[in-house]
Write an enzyme that holds these catalytic residues in place. Structure first.
Site, PDB file in Angstrom:
ATOM      1  N   ASN A  21       0.868  -1.187   0.000  1.00 60.12           N
ATOM      2  CA  ASN A  21       0.000   0.000   0.000  1.00 60.12           C
ATOM      3  C   ASN A  21       0.898   1.228   0.000  1.00 60.12           C
ATOM      4  O   ASN A  21       2.117   1.108   0.133  1.00 60.12           O
ATOM      5  CB  ASN A  21      -0.955  -0.007   1.214  1.00 60.12           C
ATOM      6  CG  ASN A  21      -0.204  -0.029   2.529  1.00 60.12           C
ATOM      7  OD1 ASN A  21       0.583   0.869   2.827  1.00 60.12           O
ATOM      8  ND2 ASN A  21      -0.409  -1.078   3.299  1.00 60.12           N
ATOM      9  N   ASP A  63       1.475  -8.804   1.377  1.00 59.04           N
ATOM     10  CA  ASP A  63       2.310  -7.777   2.035  1.00 59.04           C
ATOM     11  C   ASP A  63       2.688  -8.252   3.433  1.00 59.04           C
ATOM     12  O   ASP A  63       3.861  -8.223   3.844  1.00 59.04           O
ATOM     13  CB  ASP A  63       1.482  -6.481   2.108  1.00 59.04           C
ATOM     14  CG  ASP A  63       2.310  -5.243   2.417  1.00 59.04           C
ATOM     15  OD1 ASP A  63       1.703  -4.172   2.586  1.00 59.04           O
ATOM     16  OD2 ASP A  63       3.548  -5.342   2.479  1.00 59.04           O
ATOM     17  N   GLY A  67      -6.748  -9.226  -4.421  1.00 54.28           N
ATOM     18  CA  GLY A  67      -7.197  -9.672  -3.091  1.00 54.28           C
ATOM     19  C   GLY A  67      -7.996  -8.573  -2.419  1.00 54.28           C
ATOM     20  O   GLY A  67      -9.099  -8.222  -2.857  1.00 54.28           O
ATOM     21  N   VAL A  68      -7.438  -7.979  -1.408  1.00 56.72           N
ATOM     22  CA  VAL A  68      -8.105  -6.900  -0.649  1.00 56.72           C
ATOM     23  C   VAL A  68      -8.587  -5.786  -1.576  1.00 56.72           C
ATOM     24  O   VAL A  68      -9.657  -5.215  -1.391  1.00 56.72           O
ATOM     25  CB  VAL A  68      -7.115  -6.320   0.398  1.00 56.72           C
ATOM     26  CG1 VAL A  68      -7.594  -4.998   0.980  1.00 56.72           C
ATOM     27  CG2 VAL A  68      -6.885  -7.331   1.507  1.00 56.72           C
TER      28      VAL A  68
HETATM   29  N1  APR Z   1       2.174 -15.710  -1.753  1.00 54.91           N
HETATM   30  C1  APR Z   1       1.617 -15.412  -2.958  1.00 54.91           C
HETATM   31  N2  APR Z   1       0.445 -14.775  -3.100  1.00 54.91           N
HETATM   32  C2  APR Z   1      -0.218 -14.442  -1.963  1.00 54.91           C
HETATM   33  C3  APR Z   1       0.297 -14.719  -0.667  1.00 54.91           C
HETATM   34  C4  APR Z   1       1.541 -15.386  -0.593  1.00 54.91           C
HETATM   35  N3  APR Z   1       2.109 -15.698   0.583  1.00 54.91           N
HETATM   36  N4  APR Z   1      -0.611 -14.257   0.252  1.00 54.91           N
HETATM   37  C5  APR Z   1      -1.639 -13.732  -0.443  1.00 54.91           C
HETATM   38  N5  APR Z   1      -1.413 -13.845  -1.771  1.00 54.91           N
HETATM   39  C6  APR Z   1      -2.246 -13.436  -2.899  1.00 54.91           C
HETATM   40  C7  APR Z   1      -3.710 -13.234  -2.625  1.00 54.91           C
HETATM   41  O1  APR Z   1      -4.385 -14.497  -2.534  1.00 54.91           O
HETATM   42  C8  APR Z   1      -4.095 -12.464  -3.875  1.00 54.91           C
HETATM   43  O2  APR Z   1      -4.270 -13.365  -4.949  1.00 54.91           O
HETATM   44  O3  APR Z   1      -1.811 -12.161  -3.338  1.00 54.91           O
HETATM   45  C9  APR Z   1      -2.842 -11.614  -4.155  1.00 54.91           C
HETATM   46  C10 APR Z   1      -2.990 -10.133  -3.802  1.00 54.91           C
HETATM   47  O4  APR Z   1      -3.852 -10.011  -2.684  1.00 54.91           O
HETATM   48  P1  APR Z   1      -3.510  -8.983  -1.471  1.00 54.91           P
HETATM   49  O5  APR Z   1      -2.330  -9.487  -0.746  1.00 54.91           O
HETATM   50  O6  APR Z   1      -4.784  -8.784  -0.711  1.00 54.91           O
HETATM   51  O7  APR Z   1      -3.075  -7.641  -2.218  1.00 54.91           O
HETATM   52  P2  APR Z   1      -3.967  -6.533  -2.947  1.00 54.91           P
HETATM   53  O8  APR Z   1      -5.265  -7.056  -3.415  1.00 54.91           O
HETATM   54  O9  APR Z   1      -3.037  -5.911  -3.946  1.00 54.91           O
HETATM   55  O10 APR Z   1      -4.265  -5.498  -1.768  1.00 54.91           O
HETATM   56  C11 APR Z   1      -3.182  -4.774  -1.244  1.00 54.91           C
HETATM   57  O11 APR Z   1      -3.686  -5.398   0.997  1.00 54.91           O
HETATM   58  O12 APR Z   1      -2.288  -6.463   2.444  1.00 54.91           O
HETATM   59  C12 APR Z   1      -2.772  -5.229   2.077  1.00 54.91           C
HETATM   60  O13 APR Z   1      -0.983  -3.727   2.606  1.00 54.91           O
HETATM   61  C13 APR Z   1      -1.692  -4.337   1.546  1.00 54.91           C
HETATM   62  O14 APR Z   1      -3.133  -2.415   1.568  1.00 54.91           O
HETATM   63  C14 APR Z   1      -2.512  -3.380   0.722  1.00 54.91           C
HETATM   64  C15 APR Z   1      -3.582  -4.283   0.124  1.00 54.91           C
END
Ligand code: APR
Length: 167
Positions: free
Chosen positions: A23, A33, A118-119
């Site tokens: 983020n 993250d 994801g988020v």
């Molecule tokens: N390895 C690979 N992929 C992963 C892992 C991991 N260990 N953990 C989660 N993922 C995948 C999720 O399943 C999803 O497919 O990473 C992808 C991105 O999801 P998020 O981590 O939720 O990221 P994003 O959707 O870009 O949202 C970013 O979420 O964690 C917070 O600080 C971050 O505010 C930011 C937001």
């Protein structure tokens, strides 16, 4: 450049750079993250704190700390707002800017998570289409291998279909 998709935890990959879906604060969060910061140890957030904020669509590179990867490229994906608020262009910038930083850091192999899906709520198929198209068209000097690291087998199936179609 060889493109491949795998089902794995990105923090375990022995590649030169892993990309973090961060983020704008760069100070960690949940999802990938959180996993990357947990695996890298406290030195990562300290390095990120010194870098400062990162705007959506841009990327910043740090060391890998306790991760197997030499570098982490932190990029900030767009929050999905329906697709008419510039999300596709911002997501494309994330992939292009991340590749540019990894290439400039002499990385031969780079692993991406499914940024913003994801988020941040970006639908997977359009996001993966942008990811594959942007990586495929990147003119790398040093990068030889790009891994799309999927955290679910459902995501993997989408990437495998897109890679087969673009081969
Ligand atoms: N390895 C690979 N992929 C992963 C892992 C991991 N260990 N953990 C989660 N993922 C995948 C999720 O399943 C999803 O497919 O990473 C992808 C991105 O999801 P998020 O981590 O939720 O990221 P994003 O959707 O870009 O949202 C970013 O979420 O964690 C917070 O600080 C971050 O505010 C930011 C937001």
């Amino acid at each position: 450049m060889r493109l491949e998709a795998i089902h794995a935890d990105i923090t375990t990959l022995h590649v030169d750079a892993i990309v973090n879906a961060a983020n704008t604060s760069l100070l960690g969060g949940g999802g990938v993250d959180g996993a990357i910061h947990r695996a890298a140890g406290p030195g990562l957030v300290e390095e990120c704190r010194r870098i400062g904020r990162c705007p959506v669509g841009e990327a910043r590179i740090t060391g890998g700390h306790r991760l197997p990867a030499r570098h982490v490229v932190h990029t900030v994906g767009p929050v999905w707002r329906g697709g008419d608020a510039g999300e596709p262009a911002s997501l494309e910038s994330c992939y292009r800017n991340s590749l540019a930083l990894a290439d400039a850091a002499d990385c031969a192999s780079v692993a991406f998570p499914c940024i913003s899906t994801g988020v941040y709520g970006y639908p997977l198929e359009p996001a993966a289409t942008i990811a594959v198209r942007t990586v495929s068209s990147f003119d790398a000097a040093r990068i030889e291998r790009v891994v799309f690291c999927c955290f679910s087998v459902g995501d993997l199936a989408v990437y495998e279909r897109l890679l087969a179609a673009s081969a």
